[in-house]
Design an enzyme around this catalytic site. Sequence first.
Site, PDB file in Angstrom:
ATOM      1  CG  ASP A  56     -80.785  50.067  28.245  1.00 11.48           C
ATOM      2  OD1 ASP A  56     -81.606  51.003  28.532  1.00 11.48           O
ATOM      3  OD2 ASP A  56     -80.031  49.542  29.050  1.00 11.48           O
TER       4      ASP A  56
ATOM      5  CB  CYS B 139     -78.881  52.342  30.701  1.00  7.36           C
ATOM      6  SG  CYS B 139     -77.732  52.606  31.693  1.00  7.36           S
TER       7      CYS B 139
ATOM      8  CB  THR C  24     -78.464  52.126  37.060  1.00  8.42           C
ATOM      9  OG1 THR C  24     -77.350  51.633  35.967  1.00  8.42           O
ATOM     10  CG2 THR C  24     -79.280  50.970  37.709  1.00  8.42           C
TER      11      THR C  24
ATOM     12  CG  HIS D 199     -65.282  72.055  38.873  1.00  6.91           C
ATOM     13  ND1 HIS D 199     -65.325  71.810  40.483  1.00  6.91           N
ATOM     14  CD2 HIS D 199     -65.759  73.506  39.000  1.00  6.91           C
ATOM     15  CE1 HIS D 199     -65.389  72.860  40.979  1.00  6.91           C
ATOM     16  NE2 HIS D 199     -65.898  73.891  40.060  1.00  6.91           N
TER      17      HIS D 199
ATOM     18  CG  HIS E  19     -61.442  73.259  36.927  1.00  3.24           C
ATOM     19  ND1 HIS E  19     -61.732  72.265  38.098  1.00  3.24           N
ATOM     20  CD2 HIS E  19     -62.011  74.213  37.593  1.00  3.24           C
ATOM     21  CE1 HIS E  19     -62.133  72.919  38.967  1.00  3.24           C
ATOM     22  NE2 HIS E  19     -62.484  74.229  38.821  1.00  3.24           N
TER      23      HIS E  19
HETATM   24  C1  RB5 Z   1     -80.709  46.638  31.560  1.00  2.00           C
HETATM   25  O1  RB5 Z   1     -81.673  45.705  32.213  1.00  2.00           O
HETATM   26  C2  RB5 Z   1     -79.962  47.504  32.637  1.00  2.00           C
HETATM   27  O2  RB5 Z   1     -78.861  46.570  33.155  1.00  2.00           O
HETATM   28  C3  RB5 Z   1     -79.438  48.612  31.919  1.00  2.00           C
HETATM   29  O3  RB5 Z   1     -80.516  49.365  31.366  1.00  2.00           O
HETATM   30  C4  RB5 Z   1     -78.393  49.449  32.932  1.00  2.00           C
HETATM   31  O4  RB5 Z   1     -79.217  49.665  34.098  1.00  2.00           O
HETATM   32  C5  RB5 Z   1     -76.985  49.021  33.044  1.00  2.00           C
HETATM   33  O5  RB5 Z   1     -76.352  49.582  33.537  1.00  2.00           O
END
Ligand code: RB5
Length: 149
Positions: free
Chosen positions: A13, A71, A73, A104, A140
Site C-alpha cells: 500500500d 504495508c 505494519t 514448519h 507439519h
Molecule cells: C496505512 O496507514 C496503514 O494502516 C497500513 O499501511 C497498515 O499498516 C495496516 O495494517
Amino acid sequence: MKNKQLKIAIACDHAAYQLKIDIVQYLASRQIDVLDFGTNNCTVSVDYPDFACMVAQSITSRESDFGILLCGTGIGMTIAANKHNGIRCALCSDTYSAKLTRLHNNANVLSMGARVIGSGLALDIVDSFLSTEFSNEDRHNKRIAKLEN
Ligand code: RB5
C-alpha cells in the site's frame, strides 16, 4: 537463494511503496521473476485488502510461487491474505521467523511492515524466506492440513 526460476508476486500500500521498490530491485538483481501488483506511488492512499487479494489470487491460480505483501505494519496485509483459501501468510520482522515459517508452516506469502523494519533487514528476511524449503515432515503436513480444513 537457491532457485532462480521462482516467480514472486508482490504488492504494497502507500505506506510501503519505497520498501516495495527496494525489494523489487533486489529480486531483479538476482534474476528472480517479479509480478508487481502495485501500488505505484506513496501519495494516493489505497486499501491493503485489494492488494492482498491480487497477490493471493496470483498464488492460488499458480501464476506465482510465492508472495510478498507490504504495508505500514504488515498486519493488515497479513489478515487480508489469510482470508484466502490456500494462503499461509506470515508477518515477519526477523530472519529466524522467516526461515521457520517456511520450514514448519510452508508459508507461501511473506508480509512485512515498512514502518517497523528497515530496508536492509527486510532484504535479509526475503532472502531467508525464499532460500528455505518446507521441511515436508509428517507432523507439519498434518498441522497444515488442519489449517486447510
Ligand atoms: C496505512 O496507514 C496503514 O494502516 C497500513 O499501511 C497498515 O499498516 C495496516 O495494517
